[in-house]
Design an enzyme around this catalytic site. Sequence first.
Site, PDB file in Angstrom:
ATOM      1  N   GLY A   1      64.659  29.115  43.885  1.00 42.97           N
ATOM      2  CA  GLY A   1      63.789  30.056  43.133  1.00 42.97           C
ATOM      3  C   GLY A   1      64.128  30.020  41.738  1.00 42.97           C
ATOM      4  O   GLY A   1      64.923  29.465  41.180  1.00 42.97           O
TER       5      GLY A   1
ATOM      6  N   ASP B   1      57.599  29.979  40.839  1.00 42.98           N
ATOM      7  CA  ASP B   1      58.678  30.022  41.834  1.00 42.98           C
ATOM      8  C   ASP B   1      59.588  30.947  41.729  1.00 42.98           C
ATOM      9  O   ASP B   1      60.943  30.817  42.426  1.00 42.98           O
ATOM     10  CB  ASP B   1      59.340  28.736  42.156  1.00 42.98           C
ATOM     11  CG  ASP B   1      60.053  28.353  43.459  1.00 42.98           C
ATOM     12  OD1 ASP B   1      59.829  29.167  44.470  1.00 42.98           O
ATOM     13  OD2 ASP B   1      60.968  27.466  43.755  1.00 42.98           O
TER      14      ASP B   1
END
Length: 375
Positions: free
Chosen positions: A304, A269
């Site tokens: 993220g 991510d």
Amino acid sequence: MLIKNCKIIFHDRIEDGSILIENGKIKAINPITHDDNDIIDAEGSYVSPGFIDVHIHGAGGYDTMDGTYDALNHISKSISKHGTTSFLPTTMTCAIDDIRKSIEAIAKAKEIGTEGANVLGAHLEGPFINPEMIGAQNPKYVENPSIETFKSMVGEHIDAITSITLAPEVEGAKELISYLKENNITVSMGHTKATYNEAIEGVKCGVCHSTHLFNAMTGLHHREAGVVGAIFDSEITTETISDGIHISYPSLRIAYKQKGTDKVLLVTDAMMACSMPDGMYSLGGQDVVVKEGAARLANGALAGSVLTLDAAVRNVVKNSNYPLYEVVKMATLNPARLCKVENRKGSIKEGFDADLLIFDEDITIKKVIINGKVI
């Protein structure tokens, strides 16, 4: 090319041996004879299949939402240094036109190739998510799930879409899930406020994966099992951001024990600050502060990560009792299955693509081979 004196990591064991590469493919494992002058002596190091990242937004100062081939090429080169040999550039919940532009760039990168990691297709994270589980997505651009909106977004590039993250409980989601399943697109539930029953209904409609386990989803409670409970109580796969920030290591161990290592994928991510110094960056048009290994919006929400897959493997090895080959499987074979390329990637087998890594006991990458070439 011959790689000799190596410990070969298969999905169920590790064996000493050698690997012969020819024309970008694995020609033979433990060849009896060869006339190859190009020899790499691994000196007892491990040889692994290349890592595959199915959820990554950016790296090296570039973002998938930049919407250009050049940005994707830079990302591909940056992450290849950390052992990622294939990936799904991941979009954000942004304006439909911006998502469309990014999909066009991804389709081009998939077709013509890159200088680094292979682009296998696109992962669309949003825009069909629940605004009450927004995470670091931009609430301004959330869309109601619909087949028409999806078609307008992807245009002629539906074949470039590998997976999509959506909220199964939102009105219109079930019809879209069925359509996506018919078109061979992996449907993942994430950024969702679904109850256990709503999540299971999504699974029955075609949801077969779940995005960043524990994050941006309803948790496991003893009276309402939530999305986490539905993931644990079904056969769908899931993914973990194994950085010690998004999920504590005890929770990781519980999840792996519950799901089994065949059903979990390691993902990063990662956003554009991956492999970059601490500072100010952006994700989906929102400002992000990166400090001490964590990326956060101004409101404190995780935005993220700056994780790399070699670090993810290292973290799990250090914080669990699983053998190395099982941890590597979560970064190779399992994501290859999600991308439906397990017939040519994600394993060390004769005839498979020569996407290989050489690394030591500390998972420090020594060499990266993509499509049979040392990069």
